[in-house]
Design an enzyme around this catalytic site. Structure first.
Site, PDB file in Angstrom:
ATOM      1  N   ASP A  81       0.823  -1.212   0.000  1.00 32.66           N
ATOM      2  CA  ASP A  81       0.000   0.000   0.000  1.00 32.66           C
ATOM      3  C   ASP A  81       0.849   1.251   0.000  1.00 32.66           C
ATOM      4  OD1 ASP A  81       0.772  -0.670   2.708  1.00 32.66           O
ATOM      5  OD2 ASP A  81      -0.653   0.851   3.412  1.00 32.66           O
ATOM      6  N   GLU A 175       0.078  -1.346   5.621  1.00 36.15           N
ATOM      7  CA  GLU A 175       1.137  -0.957   6.554  1.00 36.15           C
ATOM      8  C   GLU A 175       1.030   0.513   6.922  1.00 36.15           C
ATOM      9  OE1 GLU A 175       5.248   0.590   7.628  1.00 36.15           O
ATOM     10  OE2 GLU A 175       3.878   1.193   6.040  1.00 36.15           O
TER      11      GLU A 175
END
Length: 409
Positions: A81, A175
């Site tokens: 991400d 994350e």
């Protein structure tokens, strides 16, 4: 496949994978799985037969051992991400080949990467610098790490002269919003130690992070019709504003550096009757965290002394802890990484992260995990950049690290 680390990186940044803290799904955005599917397919194409994407968006794969030694299973980890801080959609990377120095103008965006603000550019003369066009972030955090791990995995698989134990790969989601390892299947992963590839400057090895808490103040005021409020109304919004106004600058993100922690208000909501302030609290020590919580509550009590009908409650939630507490119990993890960085032609530089990584939580979940450089800079912003040569150095570091663990087994 004959792709270089740069080929892979440019392919990965084209896929929008921005996470969303407001979502309660895992992954928080379905589009992260678009990159996960591509990664799983690429890993299978280079020969990692067990590579797959699971229902939570994680990608798992194994590089089989080619040695008879009993080598600890190690894992290399990166996240898919990108941060919610700035758009990661329609990334248009630019390559400044054979960088000759000076500021880098980012297209027609009005933005410029200035050497005065990015001194690491002085070490990049002759290198190929990848930037954005100034309208999005780049995604080197952490798609550089992804590209480096996949490239190194292909090298380890194909070059049988490189002896190594079993290597596990783990690519995570979310994350950037603190949920990167919530659903990791540790039994399936089967690793004893791990390394995230999620750092900045080439040669950097980070074995320490902030410890992090979330703090919420809930304020109850005294609501009253404004036409009859004299000496009776106690506006919870104003109380919240007064508390925020008293936060000292030298305990703020903008007023600290190095090993100084901070208190940072990140959200304020409310009405006349009730208001809420959300903070993140950061420090490298437990004592420092506790002191900052006390400071906020002391400020709240001092403000509320002028509002006798109002009150507040404070709720503290642990987010992650300084991974050094765990890593110091396994000094070989960091020592082997330092040796690998030296063998890859750099001087290792130990650092502390003013933030956290997936490794912060993995370390406390039973998988000790320091952080190795991936080469990116100016994360979470349209000024983000990375050099091809630094990504190549990260690939070399991964390969050398696999060799060091085998040699020292």
């Amino acid at each position: 496949m004959t792709d270089t680390v740069l080929d892979r990186f440019l392919r990965y940044v084209a896929i929008d994978t921005q996470s969303d803290a407001a979502s309660d799904t895992q992954p928080s955005t379905e589009k992260q799985k678009n990159l996960g599917r591509l990664l799983a397919a690429e890993l299978q194409a280079i020969g990692l037969a067990d590579a797959h994407l699971d229902e939570h968006g994680y990608v798992y794969a194994t590089v089989p051992a080619n040695t008879d030694k009993d080598v600890p299973v190690i894992c290399f980890c990166a996240h898919m991400d990108t941060a919610p801080d700035f758009s990661g959609a329609n990334v248009q990377p630019r390559i400044v080949e054979n960088y000759a120095g000076g500021d880098i103008v980012l297209g027609n965006s009005g933005r410029t990467i200035r050497v005065a603000e990015h001194p690491e550019l002085a070490n990049q003369l002759g290198n190929d610098i990848v930037t954005t066009d100034g309208t999005t972030l780049l995604g080197a955090d952490d798609k550089a790490g992804l590209a480096e791990i996949v490239t190194a995995a292909e090298i380890l698989l194909n070059d049988t002269t490189i002896r190594h134990g079993t290597i596990k790969l783990l690519f995570t989601t979310d994350e950037e919003i603190g949920r990167g390892v919530d659903k990791v299947d540790f039994e399936k992963l089967g690793a004893r130690f791990a390394y995230t590839l999620d750092g900045e400057t080439a040669g950097t090895l980070e074995d320490e992070t902030f410890s992090a808490d979330a703090l919420t103040l809930e304020i109850s005021g005294v609501a009253m019709h404004p036409g009859f409020a004299k000496d009776r109304m106690e506006n919870a919004i104003k109380i919240a504003g007064a508390i925020i106004a008293r936060l000292p600058r030298d305990v703020s993100p903008e007023g600290t550096e190095g090993r100084d922690g901070f208190v940072h208000p990140v959200d304020v909501t409310g009405s006349m009757e009730k208001a809420s302030i959300s903070f993140i609290v950061r420090d490298f020590t437990e004592a420092g965290l506790a002191q900052k919580h006390r400071m906020v509550e002391d400020i709240a009590r001092a403000v509320l002394a002028d509002f006798p009908g109002s009150s507040f409650t404070a709720t503290r939630r642990e987010q992650y802890r300084n991974m050094k507490q765990v890593l110091d119990q396994h000094p070989e993890i960091v020592a082997n990484a330092e040796e690998a960085i030296r063998r890859a032609g750099m001087t290792p530089v130990r650092g502390s992260i003013r933030g956290g990584t997936d490794g912060s939580r993995l370390s406390f979940m039973g998988l000790p995990c320091p952080n190795i450089f991936a080469g990116g800079h100016a994360f979470h912003s349209p000024l983000e950049w990375v050099s091809r040569q630094d990504m190549d150095k990260a690939v070399a570091t991964i390969v050398e690290l696999a060799k060091v663990w085998e040699e020292r087994a």
